[in-house]
Structure formats: structure tokens, C-alpha cells
Scaffold this motif. Structure first.
Motif, mmCIF file in Angstrom:
data_model
loop_
_atom_site.group_PDB
_atom_site.id
_atom_site.type_symbol
_atom_site.label_atom_id
_atom_site.label_comp_id
_atom_site.label_asym_id
_atom_site.label_seq_id
_atom_site.Cartn_x
_atom_site.Cartn_y
_atom_site.Cartn_z
ATOM 1 N N GLN A 1 0.836 -1.195 0.000
ATOM 2 C CA GLN A 1 0.000 0.000 0.000
ATOM 3 C C GLN A 1 0.876 1.252 0.000
ATOM 4 O O GLN A 1 2.005 1.222 0.501
ATOM 5 C CB GLN A 1 -0.905 0.015 1.234
ATOM 6 C CG GLN A 1 -1.940 -1.100 1.272
ATOM 7 C CD GLN A 1 -2.821 -1.001 2.502
ATOM 8 O OE1 GLN A 1 -2.523 -0.274 3.439
ATOM 9 N NE2 GLN A 1 -3.905 -1.751 2.505
ATOM 10 N N PRO B 1 2.054 4.874 1.455
ATOM 11 C CA PRO B 1 2.054 5.377 2.837
ATOM 12 C C PRO B 1 0.699 6.005 3.178
ATOM 13 O O PRO B 1 0.028 6.579 2.316
ATOM 14 C CB PRO B 1 3.158 6.437 2.828
ATOM 15 C CG PRO B 1 4.042 6.051 1.687
ATOM 16 C CD PRO B 1 3.144 5.446 0.656
ATOM 17 N N GLU B 2 0.307 5.907 4.428
ATOM 18 C CA GLU B 2 -1.014 6.391 4.844
ATOM 19 C C GLU B 2 -1.191 7.879 4.539
ATOM 20 O O GLU B 2 -2.273 8.323 4.139
ATOM 21 C CB GLU B 2 -1.202 6.134 6.340
ATOM 22 C CG GLU B 2 -2.604 6.463 6.848
ATOM 23 C CD GLU B 2 -3.708 5.666 6.160
ATOM 24 O OE1 GLU B 2 -4.812 6.221 5.979
ATOM 25 O OE2 GLU B 2 -3.455 4.506 5.790
ATOM 26 N N VAL C 1 -2.465 8.392 1.015
ATOM 27 C CA VAL C 1 -3.893 8.078 0.870
ATOM 28 C C VAL C 1 -4.743 9.191 1.477
ATOM 29 O O VAL C 1 -5.746 9.630 0.890
ATOM 30 C CB VAL C 1 -4.219 6.729 1.539
ATOM 31 C CG1 VAL C 1 -5.712 6.434 1.448
ATOM 32 C CG2 VAL C 1 -3.418 5.601 0.890
ATOM 33 N N GLU C 2 -4.345 9.667 2.642
ATOM 34 C CA GLU C 2 -5.108 10.722 3.315
ATOM 35 C C GLU C 2 -5.113 12.013 2.500
ATOM 36 O O GLU C 2 -6.150 12.685 2.377
ATOM 37 C CB GLU C 2 -4.517 10.973 4.706
ATOM 38 C CG GLU C 2 -4.769 9.840 5.689
ATOM 39 C CD GLU C 2 -4.044 10.057 7.014
ATOM 40 O OE1 GLU C 2 -3.278 11.045 7.121
ATOM 41 O OE2 GLU C 2 -4.249 9.241 7.926
ATOM 42 N N SER D 1 -7.322 11.569 -0.588
ATOM 43 C CA SER D 1 -8.735 11.571 -0.193
ATOM 44 C C SER D 1 -9.214 12.980 0.153
ATOM 45 O O SER D 1 -10.309 13.403 -0.249
ATOM 46 C CB SER D 1 -8.931 10.638 1.000
ATOM 47 O OG SER D 1 -10.244 10.678 1.472
#
Length: 394
Positions: A46, A48-49, A52-53, A56
Motif C-alpha cells: 500500500q 504510505p497512509e 492516501v489521506e 482523499s
């Protein structure tokens, strides 16, 4: 029915081996076989978070759905920052960087922006298919540079005929590469710079696997070599580094004239990348890069699990120093295609035959490390069973 004649330059292109592998894989699945797909180099990790944040967050803003036309200024500053932090290379964000819809997009379009019919381009053999395809589409002539194991998969530049060099406009290299996973040292890059100056050749370095380098080997950007920006450009991408392959965002940097030529060409054919993707890329390129260490460690673990499993079957495979692939010399008695296709049909393991990457790829297969270690160990066990069966039936 109306007959459509495909352009002759397209007819020259070989059929896609990847589609052939997909068809065989689907046929095997239809026949009830569980297939471990190690063919396509698409990361299964995936992003890195924070990527994605960010994506989004900006995707919720309805004002960000128009054309961007080009890279946002923050993106160019972020690439400049990344190159300084990771490779100690200074880049002018306004002149020496161009945003791309993936490095393959940029490589494909570069030849059309630079090459005239009849111009020669030096390409690695084995090499990633778009290198040769882009030159063919542009009407240029390909001269394959032989990458041989006994030369550490580095081309011998002094072997290239002078009559070819007199017509050569560009050369493509890639370290660490695809499918050959070798690394180049600084001395080789220095040799390339002098060679390019002597023969007035644009050097194109594909550096898409810049952050997937193992065993504490050094990361060497071609642009970090003195004089490199005078003769060359370097492609890099967020696809493998940040696991953003589907986002299709990358960049090229280096020689100002070459960057400008590609920018001019692209200004006629696209309208920029979705703003939220650009914002996510900025966040990635300016992060603290702490997740690189764990990602590299996991790829090393996968590589070691696969190679250890293959050793049990008597198949001794060289340990990749970088990338998400293993470039494996196949056992004697097989062709690359027979070996790869029978692995799908009889063992349920999908790999890519080496000849898909050039004439000198015969005798090898490319194996992608895109499954967890346990699944790779299972693939090795299946290959062991296949090899034992193949020996018995000979």
C-alpha cells in the motif's frame, strides 16, 4: 466492412508478451489451477497512509476537478527537494524538471520529441520494451547494446561501431534496471558522460527503481556525476518508490534543452494530472522517507525466500542487488518461452520469458517479487516439482 490498414511503424512492433501471459494465466485458472502471478511488476504494498489521506482530502474538494494543464509549482519544488535530500543533486524547478503521466509515458514521448527518421538510438539488450518501441514509433533505428553477465551487465561502449555513433542521437541506460537488476558504479557513469560528450549523444537514464536498492549498496543518480546534466536526463517515478503505480505520476529531470523539447511535445497532447494526485505526490516527495527502510527490508526478505526455495530444487539463481525483480538464468535444456509457459500451465506460477526483453534475454526469466514471502516459497516448491517432473519426462 471497411478495411483499416495499421501504420507500418506499428506493424513493426512485437506482440505484447504480457497479454499472452495473461491469456495463459486465465486459461489455467479456468482449468481450476491456482496461479501465483509473478509476472507484472505492480507493487502489492500500500502507499504510505499520508499519501492516501492527502489524496482523499483533495478529492473531496469539487474545485480540484478541472484541468491542471501542467504540474503545480509545489510538485516541481518537491522533486527538487527530493533529489537534493536523496542524491545530493541540485535541480532548477522551473527549467530542469517536467512532470509526466508515468515514466513509460515520458519515455514513449521523448523519442517522438527528439528523434528524426533514420537517427540511431542505443538501447540495452535485454531492456524494457518501451525503449525499443518508442524509437520504432518515432521512425528511428535501434542499435542494441549487449548486456552480458560476464561484463556485470554493463555495455561495452568501445564495441559500438563508429559508423553507428556518427548517426546516434540518444542512448538509453537503466541502473538498477528492468529486467536486468544490475547496478552501475560511479566510474561507469563517468565513462558514459565522457562518451556522450565525445559523440554528442543525449543520455537517457531510467531510474525508476531508485529506492529499491538492497544490501546497503549505494544509490547513485546519474545526475550526481559531474557533467551529467550537460549531456543527460533522468526519469524517475512514484510508482515503485511510493507504491503509487495506478496514480500514473512521474517526472524527468536534467538537461534543460531535452526537458524543454519533451515539454513542448506534451503540451500538444495532454492536460495535466488530477490535482489530488499531484498533492499526494508532493506529500510523498517531501516526507521524512522513514518507510523506505522497512519497504526495502521486506523486498530483501522476499528475494531471499524465493532464492532459498529455488536452491532446494538445484536451481541456483543470482541474488538481485536491487529492484522488485529476480533476473534468473534458467536451467539448461529449456527455451525461455517454453520454461515460462510450462510453469503457468503445469505449476501455476507466472513469470516473464527473458526474450520478451530482447534477443539476449533468451535463457533467462524475470520473476517479480510481488507476493508475500510465504507465497514466494510456495512458488519455489511448485517450480521444484515441475523441474523434477521435467527431468523425469526428458
Amino acid at each position: 466492412m471497411m478495411k483499416i490498414d495499421v501504420a507500418k511503424k506499428i506493424q513493426k512492433l512485437s506482440s505484447s508478451i504480457f497479454q499472452e501471459i495473461v491469456d495463459r494465466k486465465l486459461a489455467a485458472i479456468h482449468n481450476g489451477l491456482d496461479v501465483i502471478d509473478l509476472s507484472v511488476g505492480s507493487p502489492d504494498f500500500q502507499p504510505p497512509e499520508f499519501v492516501v489521506e492527502t489524496l482523499s482530502e483533495y478529492a473531496k474538494d469539487p474545485s480540484k476537478y478541472g484541468y491542471t494543464l501542467r504540474g503545480i509549482p509545489e510538485f516541481y519544488e518537491a522533486v527538487s527537494y527530493f533529489y537534493k535530500q536523496r542524491y545530493n543533486v541540485d535541480l532548477d524547478p522551473s527549467k530542469e524538471i517536467l512532470q509526466l503521466m508515468g515514466s513509460q509515458d515520458g519515455l514513449a514521448h521523448l523519442a517522438m520529441a527528439i528523434i528524426n527518421p533514420g537517427d540511431y538510438v542505443l538501447v540495452p539488450d535485454p531492456g524494457y520494451p518501451i525503449y525499443e518501441a518508442s524509437v520504432t514509433i518515432a521512425g528511428g533505428q535501434v542499435y542494441p547494446m549487449r548486456l552480458l553477465e560476464e561484463n556485470n551487465f554493463l555495455p561495452k561502449l568501445d564495441e559500438i561501431p563508429l559508423e553507428v555513433l556518427q548517426k546516434t542521437k540518444m542512448m538509453i541506460i537503466s541502473y538498477p534496471g528492468n529486467p536486468v537488476t544490475a547496478l552501475a558504479n560511479r566510474e561507469f557513469f563517468e565513462e558514459v558522460v565522457e562518451f556522450a560528450k565525445l559523440h554528442n549523444i543525449l543520455v537517457v537514464h531510467d531510474f525508476a527503481y531508485s529506492e529499491l536498492i538492497f544490501d546497503h549498496n549505494p544509490q547513485i543518480s546519474f545526475l550526481s556525476v559531474p557533467g551529467a546534466k550537460e549531456v543527460g536526463i533522468e526519469f524517475n517515478s512514484l510508482s515503485k518508490t511510493f507504491n503509487m503505480a495506478g496514480c500514473r505520476i512521474a517526472y524527468v529531470s536534467g538537461n534543460e534543452q531535452a526537458v524543454a523539447a519533451l515539454a513542448s511535445f506534451k503540451s500538444h497532447i495532454d492536460y495535466g494530472i488530477f490535482y489530488p494526485i499531484q498533492a499526494a505526490a508532493v506529500k510523498a516527495l517531501t516526507s521524512d522517507f522513514s518507510f523506505f527502510k522497512s519497504q526495502v527490508s521486506e523486498y530483501e526478505r522476499r528475494r531471499d525466500a524465493l532464492i532459498a526455495g529455488l536452491e532446494k530444487s538445484g536451481w541456483h539463481v543470482a541474488k538481485s542487488p536491487a529492484t522488485m525483480f529476480v533476473w534468473a538464468k534458467i536451467p539448461a535444456g529449456f527455451s525461455s518461452r517454453r520454461f515460462a509457459f510450462e510453469l503457468i500451465d503445469r505449476a501455476g506460477v507466472a513469470v516473464v520469458p527473458g526474450d520478451a526483453f530482447g534477443k539476449l534475454g533468451e535463457g533467462y526469466v524475470r520473476i517479480a517479487l510481488v507476493q508475500p514471502p510465504e507465497r514466494l516459497s510456495e512458488a519455489a516448491e511448485r517450480i521444484q516439482s515441475y523441474l523434477m517432473e521435467a527431468v523425469i519426462t526428458k
